[in-house]
Design a protein around this motif. Structure first.
Motif, PDB file in Angstrom:
ATOM      1  N   UNK A  36       0.829  -1.203   0.000  1.00 55.67           N
ATOM      2  CA  UNK A  36       0.000   0.000   0.000  1.00 55.67           C
ATOM      3  C   UNK A  36       0.869   1.261   0.000  1.00 55.67           C
ATOM      4  N   UNK A  37       0.438   2.256  -0.740  1.00 51.00           N
ATOM      5  CA  UNK A  37       1.147   3.537  -0.764  1.00 51.00           C
ATOM      6  C   UNK A  37       0.868   4.280   0.551  1.00 51.00           C
ATOM      7  N   UNK A  38       1.911   4.869   1.119  1.00 54.04           N
ATOM      8  CA  UNK A  38       1.768   5.585   2.396  1.00 54.04           C
ATOM      9  C   UNK A  38       2.352   6.984   2.260  1.00 54.04           C
ATOM     10  N   UNK A  39       1.608   7.971   2.755  1.00 56.72           N
ATOM     11  CA  UNK A  39       2.085   9.361   2.757  1.00 56.72           C
ATOM     12  C   UNK A  39       1.994   9.911   4.177  1.00 56.72           C
ATOM     13  N   UNK A  40       2.754  10.977   4.475  1.00 55.84           N
ATOM     14  CA  UNK A  40       2.729  11.544   5.828  1.00 55.84           C
ATOM     15  C   UNK A  40       1.312  11.907   6.285  1.00 55.84           C
ATOM     16  N   UNK A  41       0.471  12.378   5.365  1.00 57.63           N
ATOM     17  CA  UNK A  41      -0.898  12.783   5.742  1.00 57.63           C
ATOM     18  C   UNK A  41      -1.684  11.608   6.327  1.00 57.63           C
ATOM     19  N   UNK A  42      -1.301  10.373   5.919  1.00 56.50           N
ATOM     20  CA  UNK A  42      -1.983   9.180   6.461  1.00 56.50           C
ATOM     21  C   UNK A  42      -1.730   9.015   7.958  1.00 56.50           C
ATOM     22  N   UNK A  43      -0.708   9.677   8.447  1.00 55.09           N
ATOM     23  CA  UNK A  43      -0.333   9.528   9.861  1.00 55.09           C
ATOM     24  C   UNK A  43      -0.876  10.667  10.731  1.00 55.09           C
ATOM     25  N   UNK A  44      -1.653  11.575  10.133  1.00 55.71           N
ATOM     26  CA  UNK A  44      -2.160  12.738  10.869  1.00 55.71           C
ATOM     27  C   UNK A  44      -2.967  12.295  12.083  1.00 55.71           C
ATOM     28  N   UNK A  45      -2.691  12.913  13.221  1.00 56.80           N
ATOM     29  CA  UNK A  45      -3.453  12.631  14.432  1.00 56.80           C
ATOM     30  C   UNK A  45      -3.026  11.372  15.171  1.00 56.80           C
ATOM     31  N   UNK A  46      -1.975  10.727  14.703  1.00 61.22           N
ATOM     32  CA  UNK A  46      -1.504   9.501  15.363  1.00 61.22           C
ATOM     33  C   UNK A  46      -0.082   9.709  15.882  1.00 61.22           C
ATOM     34  N   UNK A  47       0.219   9.167  17.083  1.00 59.33           N
ATOM     35  CA  UNK A  47       1.619   9.191  17.519  1.00 59.33           C
ATOM     36  C   UNK A  47       2.446   8.299  16.582  1.00 59.33           C
ATOM     37  N   UNK A  48       3.704   8.657  16.386  1.00 59.76           N
ATOM     38  CA  UNK A  48       4.529   7.956  15.394  1.00 59.76           C
ATOM     39  C   UNK A  48       5.875   7.552  15.995  1.00 59.76           C
ATOM     40  N   UNK A  49       6.301   6.344  15.672  1.00 62.29           N
ATOM     41  CA  UNK A  49       7.635   5.855  16.067  1.00 62.29           C
ATOM     42  C   UNK A  49       8.293   5.260  14.823  1.00 62.29           C
ATOM     43  N   UNK A  50       9.444   5.816  14.419  1.00 61.56           N
ATOM     44  CA  UNK A  50      10.090   5.404  13.170  1.00 61.56           C
ATOM     45  C   UNK A  50      11.546   5.025  13.407  1.00 61.56           C
ATOM     46  N   UNK A  51      11.951   3.958  12.738  1.00 62.11           N
ATOM     47  CA  UNK A  51      13.335   3.487  12.814  1.00 62.11           C
ATOM     48  C   UNK A  51      13.829   3.226  11.392  1.00 62.11           C
ATOM     49  N   UNK A  52      15.045   3.677  11.076  1.00 61.50           N
ATOM     50  CA  UNK A  52      15.642   3.389   9.772  1.00 61.50           C
ATOM     51  C   UNK A  52      16.534   2.161   9.900  1.00 61.50           C
ATOM     52  N   UNK A  53      16.456   1.252   8.959  1.00 64.03           N
ATOM     53  CA  UNK A  53      17.278   0.041   9.023  1.00 64.03           C
ATOM     54  C   UNK A  53      17.188  -0.724   7.722  1.00 64.03           C
ATOM     55  N   UNK A  54      17.580  -1.986   7.750  1.00 61.80           N
ATOM     56  CA  UNK A  54      17.474  -2.828   6.553  1.00 61.80           C
ATOM     57  C   UNK A  54      17.509  -4.295   6.976  1.00 61.80           C
ATOM     58  N   UNK A  55      16.913  -5.141   6.158  1.00 68.27           N
ATOM     59  CA  UNK A  55      16.706  -6.517   6.623  1.00 68.27           C
ATOM     60  C   UNK A  55      17.965  -7.382   6.536  1.00 68.27           C
ATOM     61  N   UNK A  56      18.983  -6.925   5.820  1.00 65.70           N
ATOM     62  CA  UNK A  56      20.240  -7.695   5.748  1.00 65.70           C
ATOM     63  C   UNK A  56      21.146  -7.403   6.953  1.00 65.70           C
ATOM     64  N   UNK A  57      20.676  -6.506   7.816  1.00 65.91           N
ATOM     65  CA  UNK A  57      21.449  -6.015   8.960  1.00 65.91           C
ATOM     66  C   UNK A  57      21.401  -7.070  10.077  1.00 65.91           C
ATOM     67  N   UNK A  58      22.539  -7.625  10.494  1.00 67.51           N
ATOM     68  CA  UNK A  58      22.482  -8.750  11.426  1.00 67.51           C
ATOM     69  C   UNK A  58      22.344  -8.375  12.899  1.00 67.51           C
ATOM     70  N   UNK A  59      22.751  -7.177  13.267  1.00 68.10           N
ATOM     71  CA  UNK A  59      22.857  -6.871  14.702  1.00 68.10           C
ATOM     72  C   UNK A  59      21.934  -5.738  15.153  1.00 68.10           C
ATOM     73  N   UNK A  60      22.183  -4.526  14.660  1.00 66.38           N
ATOM     74  CA  UNK A  60      21.448  -3.351  15.147  1.00 66.38           C
ATOM     75  C   UNK A  60      19.946  -3.450  14.870  1.00 66.38           C
ATOM     76  N   UNK A  61      19.587  -3.881  13.646  1.00 70.84           N
ATOM     77  CA  UNK A  61      18.172  -3.814  13.258  1.00 70.84           C
ATOM     78  C   UNK A  61      17.309  -4.843  13.989  1.00 70.84           C
ATOM     79  N   UNK A  62      17.697  -6.146  13.994  1.00 72.98           N
ATOM     80  CA  UNK A  62      16.858  -7.066  14.769  1.00 72.98           C
ATOM     81  C   UNK A  62      16.851  -6.723  16.258  1.00 72.98           C
ATOM     82  N   UNK A  63      17.961  -6.197  16.757  1.00 70.59           N
ATOM     83  CA  UNK A  63      18.012  -5.821  18.177  1.00 70.59           C
ATOM     84  C   UNK A  63      17.016  -4.695  18.451  1.00 70.59           C
ATOM     85  N   UNK A  64      17.016  -3.681  17.582  1.00 69.03           N
ATOM     86  CA  UNK A  64      16.105  -2.556  17.775  1.00 69.03           C
ATOM     87  C   UNK A  64      14.649  -2.987  17.613  1.00 69.03           C
TER      88      UNK A  64
END
Lengths: 180, 157
Positions: A36-64
């Motif tokens: 599904x396409x997602x835009x910032x306006x879709x998040x209006x009125x909701x608290x937001x928690x965002x993390x940048x990462x990638x699925x090939x990442x062995x340590x930081x991303x699964x830990x976070x």
């Protein structure tokens, strides 16, 4: 107050240049792990928690994502209205299907977001996140990336970052502040 | 029959127990060896372990080898100015009278070129090479991708 900006030099970014812009001023478009396409306006009125990462990442991303899953469990239904998203910095490998496989290992409220290289670059710019491709042997590569977890108030205001190495016990109270 | 049941119980409980197994070589004690399940064999696996040097001589972990991966390496997660990177670690110091943990967010083994996907509940051997103590092999438990560590009664958290 407006005059302050005129004295700003490129070498010394002001604090506001280092902090994410409010969600409502962001301009990215991304695709979630269900396609599904997602835009910032879709998040209006909701608290937001965002993390940048990638699925090939062995340590930081699964830990976070494990940490985020534990926080969400602790918050229970209070966090049901929260938007929780992993934005991939490796769109070349992280297609929506790959992200779907990956996020299924964690709390079901976590969305995986990806897009074209340009779309991801725009999202990172809006969040003031950085990432960099690092070549390894035989054409393989890994990614350096901003590791903090970004928190936003329901009105879109940036609240704070949960740093990767900060005491994880402080995370839940920080998140709670965005829920009220 | 009693022995058979006991043996069956041991086999069933083996996966959960292995990470809690303690192996020693010289003054070094190695325990809590674990890894996380991977999605497919394309992504790198990870290896965590705890090493205690009870001796009076500094040692160092200088390499890891395993049949589970073609290119296992030592890495360190470094977060500088909020940016995470994973430089290769030539060696990991194991100073005298100290405890060193390869754990999430710090030093870890990175298992590149997995020969097969790491499945939760499976285990595989990893041979650690120490500068002074030599080589020792430990059994590594594959826990879930969400796991934060093995559930041992004596685990240091």
């Amino acid at each position: 107050m407006l005059g302050v900006g005129a004295y700003r030099t490129r070498k010394q970014p002001t604090r506001s240049d280092l902090l994410p812009v409010p969600i409502g001023e962001m301009t990215w478009t991304l695709t979630d792990h269900l396609g599904r396409s997602v835009r910032p306006a879709d998040w209006a009125g909701r608290p937001v928690m965002v993390f940048f990462g990638f699925t090939w990442c062995p340590d930081v991303c699964p830990t976070t994502l494990s940490d985020i899953s534990l926080w969400l469990e602790e918050l229970g239904a209070d966090a049901d209205r929260m938007i929780v998203a992993l934005i991939s910095v490796d769109p070349e490998r992280d297609t929506p299907d790959v992200l779907a496989d990956y996020v299924s290992n964690f709390d079901q409220r976590i969305l995986g977001l990806t897009g074209s290289a340009d779309e991801v670059a725009q999202a990172a710019a809006d969040f003031r996140a950085t990432y960099r491709r690092v070549a390894k042997d035989a054409g393989d590569y890994t990614m350096d990336h901003t590791a903090g977890v970004f928190l936003f108030h329901p009105d879109g205001r940036f609240v704070s970052i949960i740093d990767f190495h900060e005491d994880r016990r402080f995370a839940v109270p920080k998140i709670r502040r965005t829920l009220s | 029959m009693k022995h058979f049941l006991l043996a069956a119980a041991l086999i069933l409980s083996a996966p959960a127990v292995m990470a809690c197994e303690t192996v020693t070589i010289g003054d070094l004690t190695i325990e809590h060896a674990w890894s996380k399940a991977t999605i497919g064999a394309g992504r790198p696996g990870v290896f965590y372990v705890e090493i205690t040097n009870a001796g009076s001589v500094d040692d160092a972990l200088i390499g890891i080898a395993t049949p589970a991966a073609g290119m296992p390496m030592l890495h360190e997660t470094v977060v500088k100015d909020g940016i995470a990177s994973m430089p290769h670690a030539m060696s990991i110091p194991v100073p005298a009278d100290q405890n060193v943990q390869l754990s999430p967010g710090g030093y870890h083994g990175m298992l590149m070129g997995l020969t097969t996907a790491l499945k939760e509940g499976a285990s595989f051997p990893v041979t650690l090479s120490f500068e002074k103590a030599g080589e020792v092999t430990v059994n590594v438990d594959v826990l879930s991708l969400r796991a934060e560590g093995p559930d041992c009664a004596d685990a240091v958290q």
